[in-house]
Write a protein that holds these residues in place. Sequence first.
Motif, PDB file in Angstrom:
ATOM      1  N   TYR A 116       1.823  -6.730  -3.529  1.00  0.00           N
ATOM      2  CA  TYR A 116       0.537  -7.334  -3.504  1.00  0.00           C
ATOM      3  C   TYR A 116       0.571  -8.988  -3.980  1.00  0.00           C
ATOM      4  O   TYR A 116       0.056  -9.628  -3.204  1.00  0.00           O
ATOM      5  CB  TYR A 116      -0.546  -6.800  -4.309  1.00  0.00           C
ATOM      6  N   GLY A 139       4.658  -1.890  -5.676  1.00  0.00           N
ATOM      7  CA  GLY A 139       3.508  -1.944  -4.895  1.00  0.00           C
ATOM      8  C   GLY A 139       2.757  -3.024  -5.697  1.00  0.00           C
ATOM      9  O   GLY A 139       2.142  -4.090  -4.814  1.00  0.00           O
ATOM     10  N   TRP A 140       2.577  -3.521  -6.743  1.00  0.00           N
ATOM     11  CA  TRP A 140       1.857  -4.594  -7.299  1.00  0.00           C
ATOM     12  C   TRP A 140       2.458  -5.748  -6.901  1.00  0.00           C
ATOM     13  O   TRP A 140       1.882  -6.664  -6.801  1.00  0.00           O
ATOM     14  CB  TRP A 140       1.684  -4.344  -8.812  1.00  0.00           C
ATOM     15  N   PRO A 150      -3.533  -3.506  -6.116  1.00  0.00           N
ATOM     16  CA  PRO A 150      -3.459  -2.115  -6.877  1.00  0.00           C
ATOM     17  C   PRO A 150      -4.447  -1.240  -6.997  1.00  0.00           C
ATOM     18  O   PRO A 150      -5.565  -1.460  -7.404  1.00  0.00           O
ATOM     19  CB  PRO A 150      -2.768  -2.662  -8.529  1.00  0.00           C
ATOM     20  N   ARG A 154       4.941   2.240  -8.170  1.00  0.00           N
ATOM     21  CA  ARG A 154       3.705   1.632  -8.413  1.00  0.00           C
ATOM     22  C   ARG A 154       3.908   0.078  -8.985  1.00  0.00           C
ATOM     23  O   ARG A 154       3.039  -0.742  -7.979  1.00  0.00           O
ATOM     24  CB  ARG A 154       2.865   2.356  -9.571  1.00  0.00           C
ATOM     25  N   ASP A 210       2.408   1.590  -3.434  1.00  0.00           N
ATOM     26  CA  ASP A 210       1.378   1.910  -4.433  1.00  0.00           C
ATOM     27  C   ASP A 210       0.526   3.273  -4.191  1.00  0.00           C
ATOM     28  O   ASP A 210       0.361   3.959  -5.315  1.00  0.00           O
ATOM     29  CB  ASP A 210       0.145   0.882  -4.375  1.00  0.00           C
ATOM     30  N   ARG A 265       0.717  -1.269  -0.157  1.00  0.00           N
ATOM     31  CA  ARG A 265      -0.005  -0.021   0.014  1.00  0.00           C
ATOM     32  C   ARG A 265       0.839   1.458  -0.043  1.00  0.00           C
ATOM     33  O   ARG A 265       0.234   2.243  -0.618  1.00  0.00           O
ATOM     34  CB  ARG A 265      -1.018   0.020   1.404  1.00  0.00           C
TER      35      ARG A 265
END
Length: 493
Positions: A214, A210-211, A446, A207, A190, A187
């Motif tokens: 996850y 972040g993906w 995401p 970003r 992201d 988080r």
Amino acid sequence: MRDYLLALIIAVLLPLIVRYAWIGVLAWFWIGLFAPQWHTWTFMRGAPLATYVGGVTLIALFLAKDRKPFPFTRETVMLFVLAGYFAMTSHFAVNSSGAWDFWIHFMKILLITFVTPMLIYGERRIVWLLLIITASLAFYGFKGGIFAIQTGGAHHVLGPTGSYLSGNTYIGLAMLMVLPLILATARMFDRRWAADLGVNLLNRFSRPIGWFAYAVFWLTAIAILATHSRGAFVGLAAILPFLFWHMQKKWLMVLSGIILVAVVGVTAPEPLVERWQTIETYEEDRSAMQRIQSWGVAWNMAMERPLTGMGFGNSALGYDWWVSYANFEGDWRHVLSPHSVYFGILGQHGFGGLAVFLLLIGFTFFTLNRVRRTARNRTGQIWLSEYAWALQIGLLGYLVAGAFLDVAYFNLLYAFIALAVIMRRELESVPLTDARPSVAPTAAGPATSGTGPEVAPSPAQTASSPGTVATSQDTIMSGSMMDDPGRDAPSTR
């Protein structure tokens, strides 16, 4: 090749730690949790790297001009009380020499716990420590999750051979404790909540990182189940509601799960189901009955010596002495382990030692809860609130799974305690305001444009303006380039 690479990394780290003492704390936790020496094959295998790094870090601590005063909080005071109480029980231990040997080992863990708040402060250093701890164990979640998918969960996910985490139960607990941290990290990248970490690639690819985090979160959840550890499974079941409540698009995930089970036919592998079913038929399972026998032994030891217990290393007196405290004797001669955090401390240190330990855990839990609420609602430090929440849930997982595992002296637990002290100080160094974020962000995957609420920027984010000028001292190594120039200032409250 691995041995030479690790030797090179350590050779570079040691002089770096002398110059930047806080790097030593990161390196110590990386070695203690990731155990890189057990991934090698020849001359570096089993090397006492923690001793080398810890010794150099202590030297660097005394040379460092940027260290903070030692924080006397209720947690650190209870750590001193715990150390003193364990020293007393070691003096009266039935195996005094063995007890003192383990007491010294435990003091090494407490020593780095005391050093950590003196060198880790400010948003950048705190986030880096959190990332090192998370990545060190998320590696095993990523690797174990892929292995479990490939094998259909038919084989155990294990830690590195030779390390403390080699057993399935121990690596399962470790991954369970960092699972919420992986989610918070995903988080953070992201949503770009934290300050500049000093590495351009992290900022540029925030970003995608972040993906990826996850994905690691879900793989780690699978890996925890694939350890076949019932303690880890019960702990995961305890924290899942809190993780689910913290997620965005909850009903989409529920619908996806229903479709996978009803349409695609995805079910838990048979070996896992059989393992979980032994929770209900524990009387027919030898491992479960060994635990019940061990708990009875610990209870009877504490009843005989309620204040001091039997001390560290009491099982060294042998099976015949140990089993004399049992309520029943099975047809096994297993490792004489208490199989529980609570019964382990009870048998070794009596009711007094257990009370001190539980007070320490309780203080840590409530400090994290205060940081979580205040950082989000009063100071706008969303990153601090998110990680405080993650540490809280990880600690809850430890408390539940620890009922079945002998992990009272796990260094990750004491890292959580040190982080609670550090985060409280960080919170108190920022003036309180009455402003709340417009909408509290919640996301488990995401973020996509137009699908989630906009998040009010934190003070750290709004302070990062194009006009901010970094000095020559503002480097990743110094850990001093914070978006808020006053973030590292001592509290005036």
